[in-house]
Write a protein that holds these residues in place. Structure first.
Motif, PDB file in Angstrom:
ATOM      1  N   PHE A   4       6.954  13.860 -11.208  1.00 31.87           N
ATOM      2  CA  PHE A   4       7.238  13.947  -9.761  1.00 31.87           C
ATOM      3  C   PHE A   4       7.429  12.554  -9.191  1.00 31.87           C
ATOM      4  N   LEU A   5       8.308  12.455  -8.325  1.00 33.15           N
ATOM      5  CA  LEU A   5       8.569  11.151  -7.700  1.00 33.15           C
ATOM      6  C   LEU A   5       7.568  10.901  -6.579  1.00 33.15           C
ATOM      7  N   ALA A  70       3.059  15.202  -4.788  1.00 31.00           N
ATOM      8  CA  ALA A  70       4.403  14.768  -5.179  1.00 31.00           C
ATOM      9  C   ALA A  70       5.158  14.209  -3.966  1.00 31.00           C
ATOM     10  N   GLY A  74      11.097  14.033  -4.582  1.00 32.81           N
ATOM     11  CA  GLY A  74      11.099  14.551  -5.934  1.00 32.81           C
ATOM     12  C   GLY A  74      11.767  15.905  -6.007  1.00 32.81           C
ATOM     13  N   CYS A  91      13.743  22.453 -10.308  1.00 32.88           N
ATOM     14  CA  CYS A  91      13.314  21.043 -10.261  1.00 32.88           C
ATOM     15  C   CYS A  91      12.919  20.503 -11.646  1.00 32.88           C
TER      16      CYS A  91
END
Length: 705
Positions: A4-5, A70, A74, A91
């Motif tokens: 996750f960003l 997250a 993301g 995702c």
């Protein structure tokens, strides 16, 4: 598995989208149902709120487990938030290449990407599928006190695990409210946390308007069962504390919905217009207690009930004294008590001019009923005090409007022009009594009646002696008695020249009737006194205009040039008597008649002896008798030019040897010709030659060879 960003990346994306939106003035997130301020602040579009009010769960996708930490970016690659799928595969990359299907939650939970398939299947098989917060919770959270890997016997009732949550919840206080222990009544197993209660207030009392956000205890202080749904139960304090209007004193109904809405206690929405007394004008802003001082039921609707004080205290006009009708609307409106809207025009006596600013008592000193409308009734004192003209002694009409208006008693608006004697000139400013000395009725309009004294006192001309007409307008105007505007030009004798400024009596010494118009009648003295020429002796015509004009008696304007003998040369300045010694009639125009003595007295040549003609103008002009202008050279023999010039002795007798006849002349006596032999020799062979003067002249008329 895809990581996750982080959240800052999403913020940068949001900032970028915001900047883009500022340039395009368009929401970059697509259509949203949330307010911008749930995430943004009013300080800056790029500055996010410290605590976002946005609830992701409201989108239908609760953030639990790793999703909760997250970064937004993301999942939300696109600024339009709804451009993201809710399936795991949307995702997360499928590292199984589709061999295990796309339903990731069969093996994984939001907690992390580890394979928990067996755990999930085991929980589901035991009647407690792990969903929501349960899927990411540590096993020990529910299996407390159990030997590792020995979870049998763990209760599946919510309260068994959530007793602490139940006991700690204050809003509402579950313990005090004796809420049921079946947590699923208000909470869902799939929720992200205990705080996501899904309790829906009963449809019989939905929480809308001002009830939203209100603490439960506000309505449920005594519990959550049997809570009354009527307004007064909760709002009795509001009811009791309201003072405008005072609900308790006013005996208001406890049905709050009559005046209040679900949105708030104030402002009330009581519609007075729905009553028998709609509020208009100033009533709209008046405090309730002003009219409802004692109660709200049975409040009278007539004006006087509230406005008696206004009625009693009004002095202009005094309502009590005047016993005015207590129906205030006759003169007042709901806009205000003052000014009154009473329209005097509706009484039959419209107020105009100065009547509009008078105080009522000026005309209604004895009351407002039966007030007379006649002017004299109010203006009697004005009528009786006027002295110019004196209204009483003159018996003027008491209908004041004949001479006055409502703009003022003075100046009077009487218009003399409407009478048979319009005022013009000085009559306009004359005082009334100047003409109306004996009254205003039957005043004569002829001039003499007022101007007799002017008539009799006038001396030039003396009107009385001259027996002038009493019609003064023949010679005078209303601009003034003098100067008179008598026009002599309108008579048979227009005045010109010196007559214009002559006094009347100069010509009218004996009167103004039958005054002769001939000159001699006035100018006889002038006629008889003239000596050059003597008009009497010469019996001149009595028509003076032959030689005189009205400019003056002298100089005379006789024009000799209009006679058969125009005056030229020295005749112009000669005295009349010089030619008219005997008379002015039959005077000869021949030169000799006047110049006989000149003719006779001339010696060179002696005219008579020489037999000169008596037509003097042959040799003389009117410029003078001498020198004569006779031209010997042109008519006879050149003696002033040529060879004979200056050879004679300036004496006619040099050549005219016979004084009695200038026809006789001599040439041979001249020194040039007195030798006959020489002359004969010079003319030898000449035909018709004679030694004789006449022969010389015949051959030599111009004196040349």
């Amino acid at each position: 598995m895809r990581r996750f960003l982080v959240i800052p990346a999403l913020i940068l994306l949001l900032i970028g989208s915001v900047i883009l939106s500022q340039s395009t003035v368009k929401n970059p997130h697509g259509q949203l149902k949330w307010d911008c301020q749930d995430c943004h602040t009013t300080d800056s579009w790029s500055q996010m709120r410290d605590s976002l009010a946005f609830d992701h769960a409201a989108t239908g996708f609760q953030l639990v487990g790793a999703h909760a930490s997250a970064q937004c970016i993301g999942c939300h690659k696109d600024p339009v938030f709804n451009h993201v799928g809710v399936n795991c595969i949307d995702c997360h990359a499928d590292h199984h290449a589709g061999q295990l299907g796309q339903d990731c939650q069969n093996c994984h939970t939001p907690r992390d990407w580890q394979n928990r398939r067996s755990t999930l299947e085991l929980h589901a098989a035991n009647g407690f599928p792990l969903t929501g917060a349960h899927a990411v919770a540590d096993c020990e959270s529910c299996h407390r006190g159990h030997v590792r890997q020995e979870y049998a016997g763990t209760p599946v009732d919510c309260y068994d695990c959530h007793a602490a949550d139940y006991a700690a919840t204050e809003e509402p206080n579950h313990v005090a409210a004796t809420f049921p222990l079946d947590c699923r009544t208000c909470h869902e197993a799939a929720s992200a946390s205990w705080h996501y209660a899904s309790y829906n207030h009963p449809a019989s009392f939905p929480l809308i308007g001002g009830h939203q956000g209100v603490a439960c205890i506000s309505c449920h202080p005594s519990g959550y069962t049997g809570t009354s749904s009527d307004c007064y139960t909760c709002h009795s304090a509001d009811f009791a504390s309201t003072s405008d209007p005072d609900h308790e004193t006013g005996g208001f109904t406890h049905d709050c919905t009559l005046c209040h809405t679900i949105n708030a206690w104030v402002p009330a929405e009581y519609d007075h217009n729905a009553t028998a007394f709609p509020l208009t004008g100033a009533h709209q802003q008046t405090a309730c207690v002003s009219c409802h001082a004692t109660q709200y039921a049975g409040t009278p609707t007539n004006c006087y009930a509230c406005h008696q004080t206004d009625y009693d205290q009004t002095t202009e006009p005094d309502h009590q004294f005047a016993q005015f009708d207590q129906n205030c609307t006759t003169c007042h409106t709901t806009s205000s008590w003052d000014p009154s809207s009473f329209d005097h025009a509706n009484t039959g006596f419209a107020l105009t001019g100065q009547h509009t600013t008078l105080i009522c008592s000026s005309c209604h000193s004895t009351g407002f009923t039966g007030t007379p409308a006649g002017c004299y009734d109010c203006h009697q004192s004005d009528f009786e005090s006027v002295t110019d003209p004196n209204h009483v002694t003159q018996g003027f009409s008491q209908n004041c409007t004949v001479c006055h208006t409502t703009n003022g008693w003075t100046p009077s608006s009487f218009n003399h022009a409407n009478t048979a004697f319009p005022l013009t000139g000085k009559h306009v400013d004359a005082s009334c009594t100047s003409c109306h000395t004996s009254g205003y009725a039957g005043t004569p309009t002829d001039c003499y009646s007022c101007h007799q004294s002017n008539f009799e006192s006038t001396g030039d001309p003396n009107h009385v002696q001259a027996n002038f007409s009493h019609t003064c307008t023949d010679c005078h105007t209303t601009s003034g008695w003098s100067p008179a505007n008598f026009s002599h030009s309108a008579t048979a004798f227009p005045l010109t020249g010196a007559h214009v400024s002559a006094t009347c009596v100069s010509c009218h010494a004996s009167g103004y009737i039958n005054t002769p118009a001939d000159c001699f009648s006035c100018h006889q003295t002038d006629f008889e006194s003239v000596t050059d020429p003597s008009h009497v002796t010469n019996n001149f015509d009595h028509n003076c205009t032959s030689c005189h004009s009205t400019t003056a008696w002298q100089p005379a304007t006789f024009d000799h040039n209009t006679t058969t003998f125009p005056l030229t040369g020295q005749h112009i300045t000669a005295a009349c008597i010089a030619c008219h010694a005997k008379s002015y009639s039959g005077t000869s125009s021949a030169c000799l008649a006047c110049h006989q003595s000149d003719y006779d007295g001339t010696s060179d040549p002696v005219h008579a002896a020489a037999g000169f003609p008596t037509t003097c103008q042959t040799c003389h002009t009117t410029s003078g008798w001498s020198p004569a202008n006779w031209d010997h050279d042109a008519q006879y023999f050149p003696i002033t030019t040529g060879t004979h010039s200056q050879v004679w002795n300036d004496d006619c007798t040099t050549c005219h040897v016979s004084p009695s006849s200038y026809a006789v002349f001599e040439c041979i006596l001249c020194h040039e010709h007195n030798n006959k032999n020489e002359v004969d020799a010079d003319h030898q062979g000449e035909n018709d030659y004679q030694y004789l003067s006449t022969a010389c002249y015949n051959c030599h008329p111009r004196g040349r060879n």
